[in-house]
Design an enzyme around this catalytic site. Structure first.
Site, PDB file in Angstrom:
ATOM      1  N   GLY A 128       0.753  -1.201   0.126  1.00  0.00           N
ATOM      2  CA  GLY A 128      -0.020   0.070  -0.151  1.00  0.00           C
ATOM      3  C   GLY A 128       0.848   1.337  -0.056  1.00  0.00           C
ATOM      4  O   GLY A 128       0.435   2.417   0.507  1.00  0.00           O
ATOM      5  N   ALA A 177      -0.873   4.543  -1.086  1.00  0.00           N
ATOM      6  CA  ALA A 177      -1.916   4.973  -0.239  1.00  0.00           C
ATOM      7  C   ALA A 177      -1.173   5.729   1.207  1.00  0.00           C
ATOM      8  O   ALA A 177      -1.734   6.773   1.752  1.00  0.00           O
ATOM      9  CB  ALA A 177      -2.841   4.048   0.373  1.00  0.00           C
ATOM     10  N   ASP A 188      -6.985  -0.594   1.235  1.00  0.00           N
ATOM     11  CA  ASP A 188      -5.678   0.046   1.588  1.00  0.00           C
ATOM     12  C   ASP A 188      -5.790   1.421   2.343  1.00  0.00           C
ATOM     13  O   ASP A 188      -5.266   1.626   3.289  1.00  0.00           O
ATOM     14  CB  ASP A 188      -4.832   0.246   0.126  1.00  0.00           C
ATOM     15  CG  ASP A 188      -4.334  -1.178  -0.285  1.00  0.00           C
ATOM     16  OD1 ASP A 188      -4.749  -2.261  -0.117  1.00  0.00           O
ATOM     17  OD2 ASP A 188      -3.367  -1.113  -1.285  1.00  0.00           O
TER      18      ASP A 188
HETATM   19  O1  PMV Z   1      -2.326  -2.681  -3.241  1.00  0.00           O
HETATM   20  P1  PMV Z   1      -2.386  -4.101  -3.158  1.00  0.00           P
HETATM   21  O2  PMV Z   1      -1.419  -4.722  -4.084  1.00  0.00           O
HETATM   22  O3  PMV Z   1      -2.177  -4.608  -1.713  1.00  0.00           O
HETATM   23  O4  PMV Z   1      -3.778  -4.862  -3.472  1.00  0.00           O
HETATM   24  C1  PMV Z   1      -5.059  -4.419  -2.908  1.00  0.00           C
HETATM   25  C2  PMV Z   1      -5.763  -5.448  -2.548  1.00  0.00           C
HETATM   26  C3  PMV Z   1      -6.464  -5.896  -3.889  1.00  0.00           C
HETATM   27  O5  PMV Z   1      -7.924  -6.506  -3.502  1.00  0.00           O
HETATM   28  C4  PMV Z   1      -5.892  -6.750  -4.795  1.00  0.00           C
HETATM   29  C5  PMV Z   1      -7.200  -4.601  -4.505  1.00  0.00           C
HETATM   30  C6  PMV Z   1      -8.082  -3.649  -3.760  1.00  0.00           C
HETATM   31  O6  PMV Z   1      -8.182  -2.774  -4.380  1.00  0.00           O
HETATM   32  O7  PMV Z   1      -8.780  -4.158  -3.000  1.00  0.00           O
END
Ligand code: PMV
Length: 310
Positions: free
Chosen positions: A101, A104, A146
């Protein structure tokens, strides 16, 4: 000088299914943080890395990272800050595109710092809303998990379109977080799952519902004081993510290496096709599992304790 920071995050259960309406459990990962500081400047607004390199500046669009420029412009617009003469510095410990994340966390620290600089009180809900908008720049269709876990910095169960629920953790437990070294932008596996859902709606919907059922079981296990019972659920969740097509040979190798070395459970965490694997370990066996993960190709490993909530 104004300083703000925000943590990385890991998803314990439910990634991808959460994009399609199922619940998911996310945890803050405060061992890694994004830090932003703001100081007055005689020149126009510049967003720089601590090594001095330019990340983004509205007056130098061609020299800016396009995503960070959009993030900066979005936050300024949402906070109604016009042409500030400040220097913004970013120091992020969070590796990018690996499920932590990173975007974010940077946007959260940036929003808080710019709001404070403008003397504008801002609620967590408003920060969350702004960071969600910046997330759309990176991911297209983020679920919102996130930004929500990073802004609130507490374990939570997230379902799209509803208020996040605090997760009750009756007994603390230990996770190893292993970086595979492979990187994959979140939108790639997220789009692959969406395509799969269009091509094979029934089979894919069953997988997503099975992941949602695992999340609900995990919530009960977390509240039961027997956290090692999460292990079986982690292997099952990983296998279902494999069926969705978001694992990789390296991630599968890391998960099975952790299992062979005695981990109670392991799975990929985040969007997959790269990024991190998490392994549930007993304190006594964590060194064996860490060595096995390293032998299987992990480039960095963190040992973290998830604290009980009461
Ligand atoms: O940002 P990441 O790679 O941790 O992905 C977030 C999780 C997902 O479920 C794959 C995408 C989402 O928006 O919830």
């Amino acid at each position: 000088m104004i300083r703000e920071s925000a943590p990385a995050k890991i998803i314990l259960f439910g990634e991808h299914a959460v994009v399609h309406g199922q619940p998911a459990i996310a945890l803050p990962f405060p061992a890694l943080r994004a830090h932003v500081s703001i100081s007055e400047s005689a020149t126009e607004l510049e967003f720089r890395s601590v090594d001095g390199s330019l990340l983004a500046a509205p007056h130098l669009p061609k020299k800016s990272d396009p995503l960070l420029l959009q993030m900066l412009l979005t936050v300024l617009r949402r906070l109604r800050i016009v042409a500030p003469e400040i220097s913004v510095l970013l120091y992020s410990e969070i590796p990018q595109a690996c499920g932590f994340g990173s975007g974010a966390a940077i946007a959260t620290a940036l929003t808080r710092a710019l709001a404070r600089h403008a003397g504008r009180p801002i609620s967590a809900a408003e920060v969350n809303d702004i960071v969600f908008e910046t997330e759309s720049i990176f991911h297209g269709t983020p679920s919102g998990i996130d930004n929500t876990v990073i802004v609130h910095e507490r374990a939570l169960c997230f379902t799209r379109g509803t208020d996040p629920l605090p997760v009750q953790i009756d007994q603390s437990f230990q996770l190893l977080v292993a970086d595979s070294g492979d990187r994959c932008a979140t939108h790639i596996p997220v789009s692959a799952v969406r395509e799969r859902l269009q091509l094979h709606p029934e089979g894919t919907a069953v997988i997503l519902e099975d992941i949602g059922a695992i999340v609900n079981k995990a919530l009960r296990v977390l509240a039961s004081g027997q956290p090692l019972a999460l292990g079986t659920l982690m292997y099952k969740n990983h296998a279902l993510l494999g069926k969705l097509g978001v694992s990789s040979p390296l991630l599968d190798r890391l998960v099975s290496a952790a299992g062979s070395a005695g981990a109670a459970g392991a799975k990929l965490s985040g969007a997959g096709r790269g990024g991190v694997v998490i392994a549930l370990v007993k304190e006594s066996g964590s060194a064996d599992v860490a060595l096995a993960l390293q032998d299987a190709g992990a480039v960095q490993i963190w040992n973290t304790t998830i604290q009980a909530t009461n």
